[in-house]
Design a protein around this motif. Structure first.
Motif: not given
Length: 700
Positions: A317-321, A323-330, A334-340
């Motif tokens: 997700l960090e490598e996604v350019m 504008g592709v994903i809204h930053r709040t959604d990203r 990412m917070a879910l991923s780090f939490s897991g």
């Protein structure tokens, strides 16, 4: 008019064409490239609305009989292909199949192979050989497209296995025609389009027919062979294959050795292969080769969550350019991923950015996730209370689930906050509020057994053992006894009530209901229950079995593997060695205790628990055998935490049954081999212990 080749096509009435002009236009639309270059379609006769057409193809007058027969056969195949295509376009599938059945694919393959083999290198201008090559490609495309449409017709009629066989024959023919792969140039666009459609269709037909092993082989054939398909088509096939690997439940079959390259990574199971495909798709999207597909991230999230390596998803997700994903959604994903992956602080930092007043300060899901992270740390519990209260305030009344989750997080955070409270009154108030919040959450989500479990934990911490016992039994009833933590809670509550024999019976019942691979926490509890009942040898046997289980799990999961158990339910190998060392020390088996301590020290060299156990072992051994402390241990104690000296003196006092004054009168110099004034240095606590024991200050 020059002498020409004549082909009689009957049965045009199958097309439903009622006029000569309509039939002429229909045929000329596909044959005009090299066959119908002049007035080549003439009406010869008509009867009962059905007419007979003669298609005249100009050609040399000096042809031999064999050449004429071969050419007539070629054009007969092409005519059938065109008529069948028209039938398919009009929806007459049965009629199209009758027309397609007369096409000889093998003859077309043999005829096309010769121009390809004899074709000279490309030169400026268009030579006779190149013209023949182009004509052969067009003829081949007509026949291959006919077989492809035959497969589509069979698919629509529900004959999936036959359709797959026909589609497979198209790809087999292409591989025979283009032995070295399809070249990037000098290939007709229509021919390439037909090949791409067939490559994409074949695995789908095998899947619908229930032939999953053939479907997997077809997917790999589509991706590993040189079909010269475009990036979008390749991306669709890769995504479909990844979804098939993730959700089909088919047994893994490794790629054939012929396609494996030395030194390349070979997936070991379906999950690894699916993750590899999805990451390739994301990389292509980053490079701009294909359009961004949000569902790829969804499938990758599901796949990585199954293997427990959610930090990999965060990196993707960090490598996604931008504008592709809204930053709040990203940030939230990412917070879910780090939490897991256990990186709670990183996850909380991302959530704080997302909950900024300029971003999405009232996002209920982000607030609940932040509250959950804070509920696991006593130092962050106060912040978690604020997040949970904001989530409850922003949850709609119609959405009882989110409000219930908010009340649950509020209760957990209040319970954690009570543990670090500075006063008994504040602690009691916080615990009461936590119980009220969890009770309210249970009223909204009465079907959630996790709330019953957490309520039982809170009752146990509040020393309300009867209520905790009731909640533990309710949780076991709700889950059918399938959750280990329910049995553990029941056994812990019973042991807190000094009902050790009943707690052991519950633990044995839980062991019978649990697979051997997940028995670690229960075996650890059983060993401690044995020690509480002074059954030390039984406890030793239980620890040995637990140690064998932990070591087997360690080998199975590997250094980077993830156990299916939750973090707080895992049994660490260090913990088992340390428990065995303490147990052997209490049994005066000094050699065994020293071996176990060495194993524990190898796993965690700087551990206060190991050092305290070692000091206690030396003190007990001195009282029993008179052997003083080793020099190496004495040096480690001088540079270690000070409470080890303190516990060393306490262990001697407890083991010898001395009172405070008797301990103060001991000759400490003979006991540890140190000068008495060294014991009064600020780096130790033994002098302070002696001062407390004798009731005098340091100078005295």
């Amino acid at each position: 008019m020059v002498a020409g080749r004549i082909l009689n096509i009957r049965g045009i009435h199958l097309l439903g064409l009622k006029s000569r002009k309509e039939a002429t236009v229909a045929l000329e639309g596909d044959l005009s490239y090299h066959t119908l270059r002049a007035n080549s379609v003439v009406q010869r006769s008509e009867l009962n609305g059905c007419f007979e057409l003669w298609v005249i193809f100009p050609g040399p007058a000096n042809w031999g009989m064999s050449a004429k027969n071969e050419t007539l056969s070629v054009y007969f195949q092409e005519a059938r292909a065109l008529l069948g295509k028209l039938e398919y376009q009009r929806g007459n599938l049965e009629g199209a199949l009758r027309v397609f059945d007369g096409i000889d694919l093998q003859a077309t393959i043999q005829r096309v192979q010769h121009p390809l083999e004899d074709r000279p290198p490309s030169k400026k201008g268009r030579t006779r050989s190149e013209t023949s090559f182009a004509v052969s490609q067009h003829s081949t495309n007509l026949v291959l497209e006919a077989i492809y449409l035959k497969a589509k017709s069979l698919q629509k009629l529900g004959k999936l296995t036959e359709a797959a066989q026909e589609c497979k024959s198209v790809l087999d023919a292409v591989e025979k025609i283009f032995v070295d792969g399809i070249p990037d140039v000098l290939v007709d666009n229509k021919l390439q389009e037909t090949i791409s459609h067939a490559v994409e269709l074949l695995p789908e037909l095998w899947k619908k027919a229930g032939c999953y092993s053939e479907a997997m082989s077809a997917y790999r054939r589509a991706l590993l062979s040189q079909w010269n398909i475009d990036n979008e088509c390749c991306a669709r096939i890769q995504k479909a294959f990844a979804v098939f690997l993730l959700y089909s439940g088919v047994d893994f079959c490794a790629p054939s050795l012929s396609v494996q390259i030395d030194g390349s990574y070979i997936p070991r199971n379906n999950l690894e292969e699916a993750i590899l495909l999805l990451m390739i798709l994301i990389r292509k999207a980053h490079l701009g080769k294909i359009k961004w597909d949000p569902s790829v991230i969804d499938h990758l999230t599901s796949a990585i969550s199954l293997c427990g390596q959610t930090s990999v998803l965060a990196k993707q997700l960090e490598e996604v350019m931008p504008g592709v994903i809204h930053r709040t959604d990203r940030w939230k994903t990412m917070a879910l991923s780090f939490s897991g992956s256990g990186q709670k602080r990183s996850a909380l930092d991302l959530l704080k950015k997302s909950l900024n007043q300029h971003e999405a300060p009232n996002d209920v899901e982000s607030l609940l996730l932040a509250a959950k992270i804070c509920s696991e740390d006593v130092l962050l519990a106060a912040d978690g209370v604020k997040y949970a209260q904001r989530a409850i305030a922003n949850a709609n009344d119609s959405n009882a689930h989110l409000k219930g989750v908010g009340l649950r997080m509020l209760g957990l955070c209040l319970g954690k906050q009570a543990k670090v409270s500075s006063s008994d009154f504040e602690r009691s108030c916080l615990q009461s509020e936590a119980l009220k919040s969890l009770d309210s959450a249970v009223a909204l989500e009465f079907h959630n057994p996790d709330l019953i479990f957490e309520l039982g934990i809170l009752y146990a911490e509040h020393r309300n053992l009867d209520a905790a016992l009731r909640c533990a039994k309710q949780y076991l009833d709700r889950t059918g006894g399938s959750m280990i933590r329910g049995w553990r809670l029941l056994a812990l509550v019973l042991s807190a009530q000094q009902r050790f024999s009943e707690a052991e019976v519950v633990t044995d019942a839980a062991l019978d209901e649990t697979s051997k691979w997940d028995q670690g926490p229960l075996l650890r509890m059983k060993a401690k229950l044995k020690i509480s009942q002074s059954l030390h040898m039984d406890a030793v046997e239980t620890y040995r079995y637990l140690l064998a289980l932990v070591q087997a799990q360690k080998k199975s999961y590997g250094p980077l593997g993830s156990s299916p158990q939750e973090e707080h339910e895992k049994v660490d190998e260090y913990e088992v060695w340390h428990g065995l060392a303490s147990l052997y020390a209490s049994l005066s088996r000094w050699k065994d205790a020293e071996i176990c301590l060495g194993k524990a020290r190898a796993l965690k060299h700087y551990s206060a628990e190991t050092l305290h156990t070692e000091v206690r072992r030396c003190g007990l051994r001195y009282l029993v055998t008179g052997i003083p402390m080793e020099g190496t241990l004495r040096k480690r104690l001088e540079s270690s935490e000070l409470f080890s000296w303190k516990w060393y003196c306490r262990s001697i006092r407890e083991a010898s049954g001395m009172d405070v004054k008797e301990l103060a009168e001991l000759n400490l110099r003979e006991l540890v081999g140190l000068d008495f004034w060294e014991l009064l240095s600020p780096n130790t606590m033994l002098a302070l212990e002696g001062r407390e024991a004798a009731g005098m200050d340091v100078k005295e």
